[in-house]
Design a protein around this motif. Structure first.
Motif, PDB file in Angstrom:
ATOM      1  N   LEU A 194       0.815  -1.212   0.000  1.00 44.37           N
ATOM      2  CA  LEU A 194       0.000   0.000   0.000  1.00 44.37           C
ATOM      3  C   LEU A 194       0.849   1.263   0.000  1.00 44.37           C
ATOM      4  O   LEU A 194       0.388   2.328  -0.418  1.00 44.37           O
ATOM      5  N   GLY A 195       2.081   1.134   0.465  1.00 44.72           N
ATOM      6  CA  GLY A 195       2.935   2.317   0.576  1.00 44.72           C
ATOM      7  C   GLY A 195       2.607   3.165   1.782  1.00 44.72           C
ATOM      8  O   GLY A 195       2.856   4.374   1.792  1.00 44.72           O
ATOM      9  N   ARG A 196       2.051   2.539   2.806  1.00 42.31           N
ATOM     10  CA  ARG A 196       1.720   3.228   4.056  1.00 42.31           C
ATOM     11  C   ARG A 196       2.369   2.481   5.210  1.00 42.31           C
ATOM     12  O   ARG A 196       2.804   1.339   5.066  1.00 42.31           O
ATOM     13  N   SER A 197       2.411   3.105   6.364  1.00 39.78           N
ATOM     14  CA  SER A 197       2.922   2.437   7.560  1.00 39.78           C
ATOM     15  C   SER A 197       1.895   2.561   8.677  1.00 39.78           C
ATOM     16  O   SER A 197       1.094   3.497   8.696  1.00 39.78           O
ATOM     17  N   TYR A 198       1.929   1.620   9.588  1.00 38.38           N
ATOM     18  CA  TYR A 198       1.026   1.676  10.734  1.00 38.38           C
ATOM     19  C   TYR A 198       1.830   1.930  11.999  1.00 38.38           C
ATOM     20  O   TYR A 198       3.038   1.664  12.057  1.00 38.38           O
ATOM     21  N   ALA A 199       1.152   2.450  13.020  1.00 30.52           N
ATOM     22  CA  ALA A 199       1.842   2.862  14.242  1.00 30.52           C
ATOM     23  C   ALA A 199       2.152   1.681  15.154  1.00 30.52           C
ATOM     24  O   ALA A 199       3.270   1.530  15.637  1.00 30.52           O
ATOM     25  N   ARG A 200       1.153   0.841  15.397  1.00 31.04           N
ATOM     26  CA  ARG A 200       1.369  -0.327  16.253  1.00 31.04           C
ATOM     27  C   ARG A 200       0.264  -1.343  16.008  1.00 31.04           C
ATOM     28  O   ARG A 200      -0.765  -1.027  15.416  1.00 31.04           O
ATOM     29  N   LEU A 201       0.499  -2.542  16.501  1.00 32.73           N
ATOM     30  CA  LEU A 201      -0.450  -3.643  16.351  1.00 32.73           C
ATOM     31  C   LEU A 201      -0.746  -4.202  17.730  1.00 32.73           C
ATOM     32  O   LEU A 201       0.179  -4.535  18.487  1.00 32.73           O
ATOM     33  N   THR A 202      -2.021  -4.313  18.077  1.00 32.39           N
ATOM     34  CA  THR A 202      -2.409  -4.890  19.361  1.00 32.39           C
ATOM     35  C   THR A 202      -3.415  -6.015  19.134  1.00 32.39           C
ATOM     36  O   THR A 202      -4.116  -6.050  18.116  1.00 32.39           O
ATOM     37  N   LEU A 203      -3.467  -6.926  20.103  1.00 32.85           N
ATOM     38  CA  LEU A 203      -4.403  -8.046  20.057  1.00 32.85           C
ATOM     39  C   LEU A 203      -5.364  -7.957  21.232  1.00 32.85           C
ATOM     40  O   LEU A 203      -4.977  -7.581  22.337  1.00 32.85           O
ATOM     41  N   ARG A 204      -6.619  -8.305  20.978  1.00 30.46           N
ATOM     42  CA  ARG A 204      -7.631  -8.367  22.023  1.00 30.46           C
ATOM     43  C   ARG A 204      -8.536  -9.559  21.752  1.00 30.46           C
ATOM     44  O   ARG A 204      -8.462 -10.172  20.691  1.00 30.46           O
ATOM     45  N   ASP A 205      -9.397  -9.847  22.703  1.00 30.12           N
ATOM     46  CA  ASP A 205     -10.395 -10.895  22.499  1.00 30.12           C
ATOM     47  C   ASP A 205     -11.741 -10.213  22.274  1.00 30.12           C
ATOM     48  O   ASP A 205     -12.656 -10.302  23.088  1.00 30.12           O
ATOM     49  N   THR A 206     -11.846  -9.492  21.168  1.00 30.13           N
ATOM     50  CA  THR A 206     -13.042  -8.718  20.863  1.00 30.13           C
ATOM     51  C   THR A 206     -14.162  -9.630  20.382  1.00 30.13           C
ATOM     52  O   THR A 206     -13.922 -10.638  19.727  1.00 30.13           O
ATOM     53  N   ARG A 207     -15.403  -9.251  20.685  1.00 30.63           N
ATOM     54  CA  ARG A 207     -16.558 -10.047  20.303  1.00 30.63           C
ATOM     55  C   ARG A 207     -17.322  -9.422  19.136  1.00 30.63           C
ATOM     56  O   ARG A 207     -18.005 -10.120  18.394  1.00 30.63           O
ATOM     57  N   SER A 208     -17.227  -8.111  18.986  1.00 29.49           N
ATOM     58  CA  SER A 208     -18.058  -7.437  17.988  1.00 29.49           C
ATOM     59  C   SER A 208     -17.342  -7.172  16.674  1.00 29.49           C
ATOM     60  O   SER A 208     -17.980  -6.862  15.672  1.00 29.49           O
ATOM     61  N   ARG A 209     -16.021  -7.275  16.658  1.00 31.11           N
ATOM     62  CA  ARG A 209     -15.282  -7.022  15.415  1.00 31.11           C
ATOM     63  C   ARG A 209     -13.989  -7.834  15.404  1.00 31.11           C
ATOM     64  O   ARG A 209     -13.432  -8.151  16.445  1.00 31.11           O
ATOM     65  N   TRP A 210     -13.522  -8.122  14.197  1.00 29.85           N
ATOM     66  CA  TRP A 210     -12.303  -8.910  14.038  1.00 29.85           C
ATOM     67  C   TRP A 210     -11.066  -8.033  13.972  1.00 29.85           C
ATOM     68  O   TRP A 210      -9.957  -8.504  14.208  1.00 29.85           O
ATOM     69  N   GLY A 211     -11.250  -6.771  13.632  1.00 35.15           N
ATOM     70  CA  GLY A 211     -10.113  -5.867  13.567  1.00 35.15           C
ATOM     71  C   GLY A 211     -10.588  -4.434  13.495  1.00 35.15           C
ATOM     72  O   GLY A 211     -11.773  -4.160  13.278  1.00 35.15           O
ATOM     73  N   SER A 212      -9.656  -3.510  13.690  1.00 31.90           N
ATOM     74  CA  SER A 212      -9.983  -2.099  13.562  1.00 31.90           C
ATOM     75  C   SER A 212      -8.714  -1.332  13.246  1.00 31.90           C
ATOM     76  O   SER A 212      -7.593  -1.816  13.461  1.00 31.90           O
ATOM     77  N   CYS A 213      -8.913  -0.127  12.727  1.00 35.29           N
ATOM     78  CA  CYS A 213      -7.797   0.764  12.403  1.00 35.29           C
ATOM     79  C   CYS A 213      -8.201   2.163  12.829  1.00 35.29           C
ATOM     80  O   CYS A 213      -9.280   2.648  12.458  1.00 35.29           O
ATOM     81  N   THR A 214      -7.358   2.821  13.614  1.00 37.35           N
ATOM     82  CA  THR A 214      -7.651   4.168  14.078  1.00 37.35           C
ATOM     83  C   THR A 214      -7.063   5.204  13.116  1.00 37.35           C
ATOM     84  O   THR A 214      -6.235   4.886  12.258  1.00 37.35           O
ATOM     85  N   HIS A 215      -7.486   6.450  13.306  1.00 37.91           N
ATOM     86  CA  HIS A 215      -7.006   7.520  12.436  1.00 37.91           C
ATOM     87  C   HIS A 215      -5.505   7.742  12.568  1.00 37.91           C
ATOM     88  O   HIS A 215      -4.869   8.250  11.631  1.00 37.91           O
TER      89      HIS A 215
END
Length: 228
Positions: free
Chosen positions: A137-158
């Motif tokens: 994509l030519g982009r970078s992300y700040a960090r990656l975290t793991l949780r045991d979420t029930r309502s979503r499989w992933g998310s990305c913040t601004h």
């Protein structure tokens, strides 16, 4: 707590809401909890009469709730889409050997040790997938975290922080890869517009069947209990 009689009896959680204008029922696909939302001033007897009228629908919905299973020795557990049998192991570390998931030490601690092993494996796989897609994509992300979420499989913040459910490690690898591509695509498009899906398609052209797998089978991955 109100109960609908029958076999088996069904507990109903009554929830009053100032915003509600009518009665509404919800059956959670995660734990089978039945919630009846009612207007703030509604009479409880009327609410329960409504629930009794909808009993057939409630029981049909409960049949679709995935069954839960406590994980331990002799459990068949999907890991990266493969059914592995949890068995006693030797040494200090949990490891995969052929079609077995070998857990050393006290059997009572097996669920906790398995969860730690799976979280570490999930982080490794998701980090590799996100790094790959971010480079494409030519982009970078700040960090990656793991949780045991029930309502979503992933998310990305601004600000570029990615979050994933560690239970993705139980799904086939292409499904995990699809979720990674989906969230990385949000680094370019913070929406679900056609432009966003074009980015997902660029990162993973054949994503559609893996998205469908998650919709059809994803809830079952929450049915495994690791002593929590």
């Amino acid at each position: 707590m109100p109960v609908l009689p029958g076999s088996p009896p069904v507990e109903v959680t009554l929830r009053r809401s100032a915003q509600a204008r009518r009665f509404s029922l919800r059956v959670s696909r995660l734990d089978g909890r039945v919630t009846l939302t009612v207007p703030a001033r509604a009479r409880e007897a009327e609410a329960l009469a409504f629930a009794r009228d909808q009993e057939g629908w409630i029981r049909r919905a409960l049949l679709d709730v995935p069954r839960t299973a406590s994980v331990g020795l002799d459990t068949l557990l999907p890991v990266e889409g493969r059914q592995l049998l949890v068995r006693p192991g030797s040494g200090r570390c949990v490891r995969i050997e052929d079609d077995s998931l070998l857990v050393p030490g006290d059997p009572a601690l097996a669920p906790v040790r398995l969860a730690a092993f799976l979280k570490a494996l999930a982080r490794e796989r998701l980090a590799a997938a996100c790094d790959h897609h971010a480079r494409t994509l030519g982009r970078s992300y700040a960090r990656l975290t793991l949780r045991d979420t029930r309502s979503r499989w992933g998310s990305c913040t601004h600000d570029g922080c990615l979050m994933f459910s560690w239970r993705l490690i139980l799904a086939p690898p292409p499904v995990l890869d699809y979720v990674a591509a989906h969230e990385v695509a949000h680094l370019a498009q913070m929406n679900h517009s056609p432009a966003f899906w074009a980015e997902v398609s660029r990162l993973m052209p054949d994503y559609a069947p893996h998205r469908l797998w998650l919709r059809r089978h994803g809830q079952a991955l929450h049915g495994f209990r690791f002593g929590d």
